[in-house]
Design an enzyme around this catalytic site. Sequence first.
Site, PDB file in Angstrom:
ATOM      1  N   PHE A   1     -13.545   2.845   5.181  1.00  0.00           N
ATOM      2  CA  PHE A   1     -12.634   2.131   3.956  1.00  0.00           C
ATOM      3  C   PHE A   1     -12.623   3.356   3.301  1.00  0.00           C
ATOM      4  O   PHE A   1     -13.541   3.114   2.340  1.00  0.00           O
ATOM      5  CB  PHE A   1     -12.929   0.378   4.202  1.00  0.00           C
ATOM      6  CG  PHE A   1     -11.962  -0.161   3.927  1.00  0.00           C
ATOM      7  CD1 PHE A   1     -11.271  -0.743   5.280  1.00  0.00           C
ATOM      8  CD2 PHE A   1     -11.711  -0.117   2.397  1.00  0.00           C
ATOM      9  CE1 PHE A   1     -10.695  -1.672   4.930  1.00  0.00           C
ATOM     10  CE2 PHE A   1     -10.078  -1.127   2.798  1.00  0.00           C
ATOM     11  CZ  PHE A   1      -9.443  -2.418   3.971  1.00  0.00           C
TER      12      PHE A   1
ATOM     13  N   GLY B   1       0.654  -1.362   0.232  1.00  0.00           N
ATOM     14  CA  GLY B   1      -0.413  -0.190  -0.324  1.00  0.00           C
ATOM     15  C   GLY B   1       0.998   1.359  -0.006  1.00  0.00           C
ATOM     16  O   GLY B   1       0.246   2.369   0.104  1.00  0.00           O
TER      17      GLY B   1
ATOM     18  N   ASP C   1      -5.007   2.298  10.801  1.00  0.00           N
ATOM     19  CA  ASP C   1      -6.528   1.869  10.922  1.00  0.00           C
ATOM     20  C   ASP C   1      -6.723   1.540  12.609  1.00  0.00           C
ATOM     21  O   ASP C   1      -5.790   2.609  13.664  1.00  0.00           O
ATOM     22  CB  ASP C   1      -6.721   0.718  10.335  1.00  0.00           C
ATOM     23  CG  ASP C   1      -8.136   0.675  10.781  1.00  0.00           C
ATOM     24  OD1 ASP C   1      -9.169   1.655  10.382  1.00  0.00           O
ATOM     25  OD2 ASP C   1      -8.447  -0.981  10.383  1.00  0.00           O
TER      26      ASP C   1
HETATM   27  P1  IMP Z   1      -3.926  -1.243  11.626  1.00  0.00           P
HETATM   28  O1  IMP Z   1      -3.443  -2.816  11.795  1.00  0.00           O
HETATM   29  O2  IMP Z   1      -5.174  -1.836  11.744  1.00  0.00           O
HETATM   30  O3  IMP Z   1      -3.216  -0.379  11.855  1.00  0.00           O
HETATM   31  O4  IMP Z   1      -4.016  -1.653   9.243  1.00  0.00           O
HETATM   32  C1  IMP Z   1      -3.189  -1.073   8.839  1.00  0.00           C
HETATM   33  C2  IMP Z   1      -3.167  -2.010   7.909  1.00  0.00           C
HETATM   34  O5  IMP Z   1      -4.837  -2.042   6.732  1.00  0.00           O
HETATM   35  C3  IMP Z   1      -2.982  -0.763   6.565  1.00  0.00           C
HETATM   36  O6  IMP Z   1      -1.573  -0.467   5.723  1.00  0.00           O
HETATM   37  C4  IMP Z   1      -3.952  -1.138   5.307  1.00  0.00           C
HETATM   38  O7  IMP Z   1      -2.700  -1.859   4.274  1.00  0.00           O
HETATM   39  C5  IMP Z   1      -5.158  -1.517   5.918  1.00  0.00           C
HETATM   40  N1  IMP Z   1      -5.999  -0.408   5.683  1.00  0.00           N
HETATM   41  C6  IMP Z   1      -6.475  -0.247   6.859  1.00  0.00           C
HETATM   42  N2  IMP Z   1      -7.972   0.394   6.661  1.00  0.00           N
HETATM   43  C7  IMP Z   1      -7.685   0.620   5.848  1.00  0.00           C
HETATM   44  C8  IMP Z   1      -8.139   1.606   4.205  1.00  0.00           C
HETATM   45  O8  IMP Z   1      -9.328   1.877   4.693  1.00  0.00           O
HETATM   46  N3  IMP Z   1      -7.733   0.847   3.112  1.00  0.00           N
HETATM   47  C9  IMP Z   1      -7.176  -0.073   2.646  1.00  0.00           C
HETATM   48  N4  IMP Z   1      -5.896  -0.869   3.326  1.00  0.00           N
HETATM   49  C10 IMP Z   1      -6.710  -0.354   5.241  1.00  0.00           C
END
Ligand code: IMP
Length: 174
Positions: free
Chosen positions: A141, A32, A92
């Site tokens: 999202f 990403g 996130d």
């Molecule tokens: P976390 O571990 O929940 O902070 O998630 C981080 C990862 O989740 C990011 O590097 C993204 O790959 C994915 N992610 C979180 N939110 C989104 C979104 O709204 N769209 C796409 N990918 C997301």
Amino acid sequence: MASGLRQSIRRRGQVQGDAVHEEPLLLSVLEGALPFTRQLCRLLGRGVESFDRIKLSSYGDGTVSQGRVEVVRDMREDPRGRRVVILEDIVDTGRTLAFLRKRLFDRGAASVEIYTLLDKPSRRVVEVPLTSVGFEIPDQFVLGFGLDVAGKYRDLPYIGIFEESVAARELKEG
Ligand code: IMP
């Protein structure tokens, strides 16, 4: 924002220890963060000497974090004694970066900074210190500019909000 970012990344770190490399090791979180990384590297110009990437997984194919982070493809450089600058697309729950940050310190990184393009602070489950946030967004999202839903929509040249009904139709139509 651009020149602030450049200065911040180029800043010589005040890190402890003797064998510290002050030149930052940029660490892009695949897949990403690639478009964000590319733009940032363009900004930094010849300032980027150390670059690496790591692939982590926490989402599987869905839009809800699985809560367990795994290394899918590890970095090549040794972070020991380095000032590591993580480049991420979005924070996130914070689990992915908390995991990566701890892993880097466990492997001897001198310091870890996190630069993220997007941040969803209302979704945070694990606190993680962010050095720089491009944009704070609400709990929605999003996709495009590197962000995907089950591997799709990464190549969109803009960031949009994922609407399940529209996506379901598109997926059906192929
Ligand atoms: P976390 O571990 O929940 O902070 O998630 C981080 C990862 O989740 C990011 O590097 C993204 O790959 C994915 N992610 C979180 N939110 C989104 C979104 O709204 N769209 C796409 N990918 C997301």
